[in-house]
Design an enzyme around this catalytic site. Structure first.
Site, PDB file in Angstrom:
ATOM      1  N   THR A  95       2.672 -13.926  11.036  1.00  0.00           N
ATOM      2  CA  THR A  95       3.627 -13.445  12.046  1.00  0.00           C
ATOM      3  C   THR A  95       4.281 -14.606  12.815  1.00  0.00           C
ATOM      4  OG1 THR A  95       1.706 -13.141  13.494  1.00  0.00           O
ATOM      5  CG2 THR A  95       2.569 -11.174  12.408  1.00  0.00           C
ATOM      6  N   GLN A 103      12.674 -14.645   5.260  1.00  0.00           N
ATOM      7  CA  GLN A 103      11.379 -15.331   5.236  1.00  0.00           C
ATOM      8  C   GLN A 103      10.880 -15.187   3.800  1.00  0.00           C
ATOM      9  OE1 GLN A 103       7.960 -13.393   6.906  1.00  0.00           O
ATOM     10  NE2 GLN A 103       6.954 -15.311   7.444  1.00  0.00           N
ATOM     11  N   TYR A 125      39.306  26.674  -8.013  1.00  0.00           N
ATOM     12  CA  TYR A 125      39.296  25.452  -8.818  1.00  0.00           C
ATOM     13  C   TYR A 125      39.773  25.764 -10.219  1.00  0.00           C
ATOM     14  CZ  TYR A 125      37.256  21.118 -10.765  1.00  0.00           C
ATOM     15  OH  TYR A 125      37.047  19.910 -11.377  1.00  0.00           O
ATOM     16  N   ARG A 181       0.801  -1.233   0.000  1.00  0.00           N
ATOM     17  CA  ARG A 181       0.000   0.000   0.000  1.00  0.00           C
ATOM     18  C   ARG A 181       0.834   1.283   0.000  1.00  0.00           C
ATOM     19  NH1 ARG A 181      -4.069  -0.394   4.681  1.00  0.00           N
ATOM     20  NH2 ARG A 181      -2.792  -2.116   5.439  1.00  0.00           N
ATOM     21  N   ALA A 193      38.934  47.461  -5.929  1.00  0.00           N
ATOM     22  CA  ALA A 193      37.704  46.895  -6.494  1.00  0.00           C
ATOM     23  C   ALA A 193      37.938  46.455  -7.938  1.00  0.00           C
ATOM     24  CB  ALA A 193      36.590  47.928  -6.437  1.00  0.00           C
ATOM     25  N   GLY A 195      -6.089  -7.423  16.656  1.00  0.00           N
ATOM     26  CA  GLY A 195      -6.325  -8.571  17.521  1.00  0.00           C
ATOM     27  C   GLY A 195      -6.876  -8.102  18.860  1.00  0.00           C
ATOM     28  N   GLU A 237      -8.049 -12.644  16.436  1.00  0.00           N
ATOM     29  CA  GLU A 237      -7.917 -11.692  15.329  1.00  0.00           C
ATOM     30  C   GLU A 237      -9.284 -11.196  14.882  1.00  0.00           C
ATOM     31  OE1 GLU A 237      -4.743 -10.596  14.039  1.00  0.00           O
ATOM     32  OE2 GLU A 237      -4.462 -11.453  16.026  1.00  0.00           O
TER      33      GLU A 237
END
Ligand code: UD1
Ligand code: CA
Length: 460
Positions: free
Chosen positions: A85, A79, A390, A17, A426, A142, A157
């Site tokens: 469960t 699993q 750089y 979901r 400047a 449950g 349940e």
């Protein structure tokens, strides 16, 4: 080792979901994966063994967690089919110590607290304890069945519950502390003869009761501790709840938030007295704020330490930066990693600073890029100054000594050193070191043509 604690975290669910390519337990809450919250909580307990049961997206989950939790060895158990469960815990039996106890937690129930788990473990005196809660709307969960004397008899349940059982408002959080010996004894005996044809972990309660074990139940301090995440709405709602808690704790510690609902803390934040945080501020990673810090709207502050009486104006990004006391920053400053702003320095609008030290009382007030630079005390970096750090291949350093004055729109081509009290005119491009107290001009001399005749329009 007899009383040692293991943790079993079930995280095999697909999380359909969520409509995501990412396994559910890697979705983030407060900037951290759901499973990461659970692992951090375990890290605060004294855990001998942490077992995570994974299924969907196992590789992704493992690599994300193993880099993050290198200090906490995780035993991963697959699993391959999600048969319930009870089955998920059963697949851990080869890895589960025969003695001691286990906390059974969920990768998608992120906010259970260390205190609650400590209390739950303490409550397990006879073999099994569980976290339950009485709620107004128990639908889908449950139910806890108790006998006439109030002792827990079983968990039923939703889909298996009779009309009477459906009226029970005490629900099972799914979080338990169980003696490992009982898990080894009961799990191989589970059946899937129920409405969902699943191996229910909840059936171990009945088995324990049949063995005369008294099952203890405690409630968590906060409801959000047992809330799971199954979709984006629940994730967003748990995020808001959690942010509300974090902000409330910080308010208690004395921080003033313009609007507690419009701030996010994705990590840890600590602050001194009389700190003000305006709307839309996001804190990430570990941040500390001194006394009297004033942060205006829209700032993103990440892994930063900010000293006393600093003023951060709107829309600054401050990342991995050390800020002294009395520093003014922004608006619209971008402070990138490894930056140090010393006491009473000033960084103004549209200034980017990277991997640089700005000395005490020095100012970079407008439109500048300062990278790989060390700036002494009381220096002034004029508007539009660029450290050209750089060359396309390598990064080089710029050193600007105490009281130097860099005129506006200058380019300092690194490596280069500007001496103490030196002045850069400047608009200069500075490619050579400038001596102490010298004036350096690195620009074309102005040419003047007197009595210049301006063009006139040609007649046809
Ligand atoms: C479970 C409990 C229910 C409780 C509820 C609380 C059972 C039979 N029921 O129901 O009493 O009120 O939690 O939220 O235990 N998982 C796996 N492998 C599986 C099945 C599940 O890893 O084979 C993980 C899921 O990823 C999920 C968690 O276990 O994180 C719970 O599974 P779920 O099927 O959602 O249990 P519920 O039906 O909600
Ligand atoms: Ca289910």
């Amino acid at each position: 080792m007899t009383n040692s604690l293991s943790v079993i975290i079930l995280a095999a669910g697909k999380g359909t979901r969520m409509q995501s390519a990412k396994p559910k337990v890697l979705q983030t809450l407060a900037g951290k994966p759901l499973l990461g919250h659970v692992l951090d909580t375990c890290n605060d307990l004294t855990v001998a063994k942490t077992i995570v049961v994974y299924g969907f997206g196992g590789d992704q989950v493992q690599s994300a967690m193993d880099t993050r939790y290198a200090h906490l060895p995780i035993t991963w158990v697959a699993q391959t089919e999600q048969l319930g469960t009870g089955h998920a815990v059963k697949v851990t039996l080869d890895e589960l110590p025969k003695e001691g106890q286990s906390l059974i937690l969920y990768g998608d129930v992120p906010l259970v607290s260390c205190q609650t788990l400590t209390d739950l473990q303490a409550a397990n005196t006879d073999g099994m304890s569980m976290l339950t809660l009485t709620v107004d709307n128990p639908f889908g969960l449950g139910r806890i069945k108790r006998d006439a004397s109030g002792n827990i008899e079983a968990i039923v349940e939703q889909k298996d519950a009779s009309a009477t059982e459906q009226k029970i408002k005490e629900i099972n959080s799914g979080i338990y502390c169980v003696d490992n010996a009982l898990l080894h004894k009961y799990l191989p005996k589970l059946s899937n003869d129920n409405a969902q044809s699943e191996y229910y972990l909840t059936d171990i309660v009945k088995m324990a009761v049949a063995d005369g074990i008294a099952i203890a139940a405690i409630e968590p301090e906060h409801t959000f501790e047992i809330e799971g995440v199954n979709n984006r709405q629940q994730l967003a709602s748990l995020e808001r709840t959690w942010q509300g808690k974090l902000v409330a704790d910080l308010q208690e510690a004395g921080i003033q938030f313009a609007d507690p609902a419009r701030v996010d803390i994705r990590g840890t934040l600590s602050a001194g007295q009389d700190v003000f945080v305006d709307v839309g501020v996001v804190f990430e990673g570990d941040c500390t704020l001194g006394d009297n810090v004033y942060i205006e709207a829209g700032c993103v502050i990440k892994n930063a330490n900010i000293g006393n009486a600093c003023h951060i104006k709107p829309y600054c990004v401050i990342d991995r930066t050390e800020v002294g006391s009395g520093v003014d920053i922004g608006p619209f400053a971008n402070l990138r990693p490894d930056t140090v702003l010393s006491d009473n320095s000033k960084v103004g609008n549209f200034v980017e600073i990277k991997k640089s030290v700005i000395g005490q009382g020095s100012k970079v007030n407008h439109l500048s890029y300062v990278g790989d630079a060390i700036v002494g005390t009381d220096a002034n970096i004029g508007a539009g100054t660029i450290t050209c750090n750089y060359d396309g291949v390598n990064k080089s350093q710029t050193i600007i000594k105490d009281k130097a004055f860099i005129g506006s729109n200058s380019s300092l081509v690194a490596p280069v050193t500007i001496g103490e009290s030196a002045v850069v005119a400047a608009g200069s491009v500075i490619t050579e070191n400038v001596e102490n107290k010298a004036l350096a001009l690195g620009r074309a001399r102005q040419v003047q043509k007197p009595d210049f005749e301006r063009p006139t329009k040609k007649s046809k």
